[in-house]
Design an enzyme around this catalytic site. Structure first.
Site: not given
Ligand code: FAD
Ligand code: NAD
Length: 476
Positions: A123, A191, A193, A280, A452
């Site tokens: 899109g 962080g 991840i 990210r 409890h």
């Molecule tokens: P996304 O989930 O990234 O979805 C965006 C969608 O838009 C994608 O499917 C993409 O393909 C599509 N898209 C983009 N551009 C276009 C286009 N031009 N046309 C059509 N489609 C398009 N968050 C939590 O709250 N709890 C967690 O436990 C957690 N764990 C995580 C673990 C990992 C390893 C990672 C990487 C992230 C985690 N997150 C977690 C973060 C969470 O995944 C994101 O905050 C969330 O997915 C964001 O939702 P969103 O809909 O904004 O984007």
């Molecule tokens: P993050 O921002 O949580 O952590 C990134 C870490 O990398 C920070 O501690 C930062 O200081 C460090 N860093 C940055 N540059 C560096 C470098 N050059 N060398 C060494 N360390 C460096 O990001 P993330 O862990 O990649 O996660 C991305 C996003 O996904 C986060 O915003 C998080 O909220 C979301 N996420 C959420 C969950 C959850 O809710 N449980 C799980 C996974 C991811």
């Protein structure tokens, strides 16, 4: 596709986009949702990062690896002898893949039952809130909509000094797809991840070194919690090196050597696989046509106001692609609120009560301000804590690590922040979120009956401790 005109078109079907589309349809609007996510096998799937490569697959592997760890290390304390416990990574990955597939197919079903037109492909926003849709076969179509919601999400940041190669140096998605346990795993970034995926592979037997650029561990969390967490992670064998600035990677026969510098000078560590998890960035590649009126800020986020309106008429943006924490539930709430606002309803996102959870063991969860933030605000405050070692339920679960902490204003007793590190912290925090949503005081929590023996009593006792009235632990 016969239909080309909609009330609402949502671009992106991640946790921000798909709930927006469903709520808009519930609001009797004619809705289409476009998503281009493709899996490694080339198949399209709804659900975005969260369902396909984030929240869900990571939690599936966290659960499996935690069970393995318990069987090996904790069962003995229960009097259960489990000799010869083995892992089968292929089955673990198959289970994870099945959970992901069920979840993403579920969205297709939800779209169908809500009456959302689901479109797989790309899109692109055009001027005048029109959308160009490119289908899987490359055919393009111009769609019109009264409102467009951009929910394009985010993508992993790459380090120039340690570029991804998809095999040895991978992003978080790659780290969820390992087919065997790496002997030595390097994680760049301590962080969310880095800690979650580092824990998965550590529990399964990898030697894990985590290189974190900052001197302070988990700077986003309450520092008392961060200190407790670091103690546990180190005990679990995660080799977390703080203040480590990575300068490059050298690929050789013996693995990848990561070069970094810390306060003590130049250092290096050799590993078999590297996960880069340094944050990210908002994803807008190919999203915006010319003259759309959409502005990006200096970090690439789509600029929006507090109601997620962009600068362009009837164009909204939600989720990871806009400011605020990159969390699935934050995006979901924004998506739902925007769908309600489009329908003329009253709705708002309460950004002060977005919970954060880190799914390590022990789990870490919080809502509201950290003690450091409250201190910096200058508002007089009180703190109550309760350790899980004093909780009968936690001891019965053989999980007595960590504590619950409640921070409240001294003047009117309002709860300002709640922090939990310990068993099921991610579930326990929901009570604190609800309390803060209703501007509860510690007295409200104190006078609420908690069953409890439950872990939730820790929150109850922490609220009591804020007034030195805890029953099950000496008050300081
Ligand atoms: P996304 O989930 O990234 O979805 C965006 C969608 O838009 C994608 O499917 C993409 O393909 C599509 N898209 C983009 N551009 C276009 C286009 N031009 N046309 C059509 N489609 C398009 N968050 C939590 O709250 N709890 C967690 O436990 C957690 N764990 C995580 C673990 C990992 C390893 C990672 C990487 C992230 C985690 N997150 C977690 C973060 C969470 O995944 C994101 O905050 C969330 O997915 C964001 O939702 P969103 O809909 O904004 O984007
Ligand atoms: P993050 O921002 O949580 O952590 C990134 C870490 O990398 C920070 O501690 C930062 O200081 C460090 N860093 C940055 N540059 C560096 C470098 N050059 N060398 C060494 N360390 C460096 O990001 P993330 O862990 O990649 O996660 C991305 C996003 O996904 C986060 O915003 C998080 O909220 C979301 N996420 C959420 C969950 C959850 O809710 N449980 C799980 C996974 C991811």
């Amino acid at each position: 596709m016969a239909e080309t005109s909609f009330d609402v078109i949502v671009i992106g079907a991640g946790p921000a986009g798909y709930p927006c589309a469903i709520r808009a349809a519930q609001n009797k609007l004619k809705v289409a949702c476009i998503d281009e996510w493709k899996n490694y096998d080339g198949s399209y799937a709804f659900g975005g990062t969260c369902l396909n490569a984030g929240c869900i697959p990571s939690k599936a592997l966290l659960e499996s690896s935690e069970l393995y760890h318990r069987a090996q290390v904790e069962f003995a304390a229960h009097g259960i002898r489990a000799a010869g416990v083995e892992i089968d990574v292929a089955t673990m990955q198959k289970r994870k893949a099945h959970i992901v597939k069920t979840s993403t197919q579920g969205i297709t079903g939800l779209f169908k039952s809500a009456g959302v037109t689901a479109l797989q492909g790309h899109g692109r926003l055009l001027a005048g809130h029109k959308v160009e849709y490119t289908a899987a076969d490359g055919t393009k179509q111009e769609l019109t909509a009264k409102h467009v919601v951009l929910a394009s999400g985010s993508s992993p940041m790459e380090l120039k000094s340690v570029p991804f190669d998809g095999k040895t140096v991978v992003d978080s998605w790659g780290a969820l797809e390992f087919t065997e346990v790496p002997k030595r795993l390097g994680v760049i970034g301590a962080g969310v991840i880095g800690l979650e995926l580092g824990s998965v592979w550590r529990r399964l037997g990898a030697e894990v070194v985590v290189l974190e650029a900052m001197e302070q561990f988990l700077f986003i969390a309450d520092q008392q919690v961060a200190k407790e967490a670091l103690k546990h992670f180190k005990k679990q064998g995660l080799d977390i090196r703080l203040g480590a600035k990575v300068s490059g990677a050298e690929h050789g026969k013996g693995g990848v050597t990561l070069h970094y510098a810390d306060g003590a000078g130049e250092k290096s560590v050799t590993v078999d696989k590297v996960v880069v998890a340094v944050g990210r960035r908002p994803f807008t590649t190919g999203l915006l046509g010319t003259d759309t009126g959409i502005e990006l800020d200096e970090r690439g986020f789509i600029k929006v106001d507090h109601e997620c309106r962009t600068g362009a008429t009837n164009v909204w943006a939600v989720g990871d692609v806009v400011r605020g924490p990159m969390l699935a539930h934050k995006g979901k709430e924004e998506g739902v609120v925007v769908a309600d606002l489009i329908a003329g309803l009253t709705a708002e996102v309460n950004y002060r009560t977005i919970p954060s959870v880190i799914y390590t063991a022990p789990e870490i969860a919080w809502v509201g301000q950290t003690e450091e933030q409250v201190k910096a605000s200058g508002r007089p405050y009180k703190v109550g804590s309760f350790p899980f070692m004093a909780s009968g339920r936690a001891r019965a679960m053989e999980a007595p690590a960590g504590f619950a902490k409640v921070i409240a204003a001294t003047d009117d007793d309002e709860i300002l922040g709640v922090h939990v590190i310990g068993p099921m912290a991610g579930e326990l925090i929901a009570e604190a979120v609800l309390a803060m949503e209703y501007s509860a005081s510690t007295e409200d929590l104190q006078r609420t009956i908690h069953a409890h023996p439950t872990l939730s009593e820790a929150l109850h006792e922490a609220a009591l401790a804020a007034d030195k009235r805890a029953i099950d632990f000496p008050n300081k």
